[in-house]
Write an enzyme that holds these catalytic residues in place. Structure first.
Site, PDB file in Angstrom:
ATOM      1  N   ASP A   1      -6.030  20.595 -17.997  1.00 35.72           N
ATOM      2  CA  ASP A   1      -5.245  20.052 -17.964  1.00 35.72           C
ATOM      3  C   ASP A   1      -4.282  20.515 -19.188  1.00 35.72           C
ATOM      4  OD1 ASP A   1      -4.997  17.630 -18.532  1.00 35.72           O
ATOM      5  OD2 ASP A   1      -7.034  17.358 -20.144  1.00 35.72           O
TER       6      ASP A   1
ATOM      7  N   GLU B   1       0.855  -1.586  -0.134  1.00 37.20           N
ATOM      8  CA  GLU B   1      -0.016   0.340   0.267  1.00 37.20           C
ATOM      9  C   GLU B   1       1.225   1.294   0.206  1.00 37.20           C
ATOM     10  OE1 GLU B   1      -3.511  -0.381   0.108  1.00 37.20           O
ATOM     11  OE2 GLU B   1      -2.818  -2.110  -0.244  1.00 37.20           O
ATOM     12  N   PHE B   2       0.296   2.080  -0.564  1.00 35.77           N
ATOM     13  CA  PHE B   2       1.218   3.655  -0.849  1.00 35.77           C
ATOM     14  C   PHE B   2       1.349   4.169  -0.238  1.00 35.77           C
ATOM     15  CE2 PHE B   2      -0.339   3.452  -5.728  1.00 35.77           C
ATOM     16  CZ  PHE B   2       0.790   2.362  -5.636  1.00 35.77           C
TER      17      PHE B   2
ATOM     18  N   HIS C   1       4.802  15.220 -20.489  1.00 34.48           N
ATOM     19  CA  HIS C   1       5.255  14.056 -21.556  1.00 34.48           C
ATOM     20  C   HIS C   1       4.990  15.089 -23.462  1.00 34.48           C
ATOM     21  CE1 HIS C   1       0.622  14.343 -21.359  1.00 34.48           C
ATOM     22  NE2 HIS C   1       0.677  14.246 -23.224  1.00 34.48           N
TER      23      HIS C   1
ATOM     24  N   HIS D   1       1.219  22.172 -21.351  1.00 33.59           N
ATOM     25  CA  HIS D   1       1.515  20.993 -22.112  1.00 33.59           C
ATOM     26  C   HIS D   1       1.863  23.154 -22.515  1.00 33.59           C
ATOM     27  CE1 HIS D   1       1.348  17.633 -20.894  1.00 33.59           C
ATOM     28  NE2 HIS D   1      -0.431  17.524 -21.069  1.00 33.59           N
TER      29      HIS D   1
ATOM     30  N   LYS E   1       8.455  14.985 -27.239  1.00 31.93           N
ATOM     31  CA  LYS E   1       8.088  14.327 -28.661  1.00 31.93           C
ATOM     32  C   LYS E   1       9.257  15.067 -28.717  1.00 31.93           C
ATOM     33  CE  LYS E   1       2.469  14.919 -28.204  1.00 31.93           C
ATOM     34  NZ  LYS E   1       2.269  14.265 -28.847  1.00 31.93           N
TER      35      LYS E   1
ATOM     36  N   GLU F   1      -7.753  17.992 -30.597  1.00 28.87           N
ATOM     37  CA  GLU F   1      -8.209  16.878 -30.626  1.00 28.87           C
ATOM     38  C   GLU F   1     -10.329  16.465 -31.290  1.00 28.87           C
ATOM     39  OE1 GLU F   1      -6.737  14.766 -26.932  1.00 28.87           O
ATOM     40  OE2 GLU F   1      -7.369  15.925 -26.009  1.00 28.87           O
TER      41      GLU F   1
ATOM     42  N   LYS G   1       1.840  14.679 -14.433  1.00 29.47           N
ATOM     43  CA  LYS G   1       1.417  16.186 -13.994  1.00 29.47           C
ATOM     44  C   LYS G   1       0.030  15.500 -14.194  1.00 29.47           C
ATOM     45  CE  LYS G   1      -1.279  17.725 -17.922  1.00 29.47           C
ATOM     46  NZ  LYS G   1      -2.200  16.446 -17.697  1.00 29.47           N
TER      47      LYS G   1
ATOM     48  N   LYS H   1     -11.764  19.017 -27.242  1.00 34.92           N
ATOM     49  CA  LYS H   1     -12.204  18.097 -27.391  1.00 34.92           C
ATOM     50  C   LYS H   1     -13.541  18.564 -28.802  1.00 34.92           C
ATOM     51  CE  LYS H   1     -10.420  16.178 -23.735  1.00 34.92           C
ATOM     52  NZ  LYS H   1      -9.880  14.796 -24.681  1.00 34.92           N
TER      53      LYS H   1
END
EC number: 1.1.1.49
Length: 526
Positions: free
Chosen positions: A273, A126-127, A216, A278, A220, A254, A186, A370
């Site tokens: 987000d 367990e964390f 992330h 980003h 790229k 997206e 994140k 989106k």
């Protein structure tokens, strides 16, 4: 010397054979990372299956991992290591079949995956229990190396507790030349106050040099190439300033909806987000001053200067939108896990100003959303119009502005829009486009975006990772938007469109317009 373009377009069968021959052979110009033990908290999670394991597999295929490496997966629930290995093997095979364009082959390289698989060990725990970390300390004392990377592939609510337990157990202490590093995903906070609190709790037990805050997007190749395009070419850098640039547009669009993640999105929204992390990272790379070198701190200092120079955004600088029902799918409010009266935004546009000598007066327009008309991540830099006295018979509005675009996803490359004379006896100006595509010059490599980040962390290169001060200044720039005096309007937009009309009005008020998301010129064959 082999032709790079022809190498990039060789048949798939030849690529697979070549990959098999090169498995576990170091890439040219690179050396394997130093031996280390990678401890993954959240071993049973989606991030581990979809991104970390494919990245480790690709690094193995490139020969960039040391034979002394061990991989320990920590997760709640008892299970055998063999069962965890089998689960990851099946997941990776499915991933390879579904994402052949990412792996550039639909079949696993058994040698490359076998190298990773035999180093996997499942560790139940367990964390938030002391006993887990006491047992982990004992296990690591018997590892082949005392170099350890702790990867927190867990929900954000576990970040601080795990770091605190690691610190109290003495697992973050660095002795002799051994290193102990933390990789944290994140979201790194949800606003300025939470980011400060998280930094404070982490830095109580770890040094800033031990903390690798991962985004992330920065993994790229096309994002990393922004620095190369800007600073390795004499033709680009001189014009990157207010005297020549009219505006900069950064887009991350997206076509998909929330895809079953409605409950997560309800707590986050498109702005939190994407914008302060980003999109600000892309802004930082395109706007930063030239560093003295590509040393990690030199680069991160220049990015930090940009974030510190951003004028705090207010309600008048931001537009929120939410997708409605349409041919692509149901309305956001009808998605699973979403409240019927939800005011969560699935689209966000922002106007950003940078208060420094280079960029004063140049607006940076950011948008993300989106269920838009096309999937596209790019940076478009529009130059100012030239004097048109010599083209008296050509209306100013009819001339295409010069625009330099860095295409990040799904297309990888650059393009430049400019004007030429149309053939014929009359002086008539027409728009043309010059394009560069990576695939035409370089052989594609399997990449899920985490390979470089994992490799750099093992090397101790922090260039592509975020510092505490940059995290906090980015949140500070948007804090007024996150905590407005009155709630911001959320404008509906049709699924499959370019976003809400209010976003167009934001730019129209400045006498400008968004670059089209659907661009017929980009669809023409060369």
């Amino acid at each position: 010397m082999p032709n790079q373009a022809s190498e990039a377009k060789q048949p798939d069968q030849s690529k697979q054979s070549k990959q098999a021959d090169q498995a576990n052979q170091p890439r040219a110009g690179k050396h394997p990372a130093p031996p280390c033990t990678l401890v993954i908290f959240g071993a049973g999670g989606d991030l581990t299956k979809r991104l970390l394991m494919p990245a480790l597999y690709n690094l193995s295929a490139d020969g960039l991992l040391d034979d002394g490496m061990e991989i320990i997966g920590v997760n709640h629930g008892e299970r055998e290591t063999s069962a965890w290995r089998d689960e990851l093997t099946q997941s990776l095979k499915k991933f390879a079949a579904d994402k052949a364009s990412t792996f550039h082959t639909s079949q696993l390289n058994e040698k490359a995956w076998g190298w990773v698989e035999q180093r996997l060990e499942y560790f139940p725990g367990e964390f938030e229990e002391d006993e887990t970390f006491a047992r982990l300390k004992d296990r690591l004392s018997k590892a082949k190396t005392q170099n350890v990377v702790f990867y927190l592939a867990v929900s954000a609510r576990f970040f601080a507790p795990i770091v605190e337990h690691l610190g109290k157990a003495g697992l973050l202490e660095e002795k002799d030349d051994d290193f102990r590093r933390l990789v944290i995903e994140k979201p790194f906070g949800t606003d300025l106050a939470s980011a400060k609190d998280l930094n404070e709790r982490i830095l109580k037990y770890a040094q800033e040099t031990q903390v690798y805050r991962i985004d992330h997007f920065l993994g790229k190749d096309t994002v990393q190439s922004i620095l190369a395009v800007r600073f390795a070419n004499a033709m680009f850098e001189p014009i990157m300033r207010r005297e020549y640039i009219d505006n900069v547009q950064i887009t991350a669009a997206e076509t998909i909806g929330v895809e079953g993640r409605g409950s997560f999105y309800e707590q986050t929204g498109a702005f939190r987000d994407m914008v302060p992390n980003h999109l600000f990272q892309l802004l930082g790379m395109i706007a930063m001053e030239p560093p003295n070198s590509f040393d990690a701190e030199a680069v991160r200092d220049k990015k930090a200067d940009i974030f510190d120079a951003i004028q705090p955004l207010s309600a008048k600088d931001v537009v929120f939108g939410q997708y409605e029902a349409g041919p692509p799918g149901p309305a956001y409010k009808d998605e699973d896990g979403v409240a019927k009266d939800s005011r969560t935004e699935t689209y966000a546009a922002a106007r950003v100003h940078i208060d420094n000598w280079r960029w004063a007066g140049v607006p940076f327009y950011l948008r993300t959303g989106k269920r838009l008309t096309e999937r596209r991540t790019e940076i478009s830099i529009q130059l100012k119009r030239v004097p048109f006295l010599m083209f008296r018979d050509t209306p100013v509005e009819s001339l295409t502005p010069n625009v330099f675009t860095i295409r990040i996803d799904p297309a990888h490359g650059t393009s430049f829009d400019f004007n030429v004379k149309v053939p014929g006896p009359i002086m008539q100006i027409g728009p043309v486009r010059s394009k560069f595509d990576y695939a035409d010059f370089f052989a594609e490599r399997a990449n899920v975006g985490y390979e470089t980040l994992l490799y750099d962390c093992m090397l101790g290169d922090e260039t592509l990772f975020q510092r505490a001060d940059s995290i906090e200044t980015a949140w500070a720039a948007v804090d007024q938007v996150l905590h407005p005096d009155t709630p911001l309007d959320v404008h509906g937009y049709a699924s499959g469109s370019a976003g809400p009309q209010a976003a167009d009005d934001l730019l129209a008020a400045d006498g400008r317009a968004w670059r089209p998301l659907t661009d017929t010129q980009t669809q023409k064959k060369d």
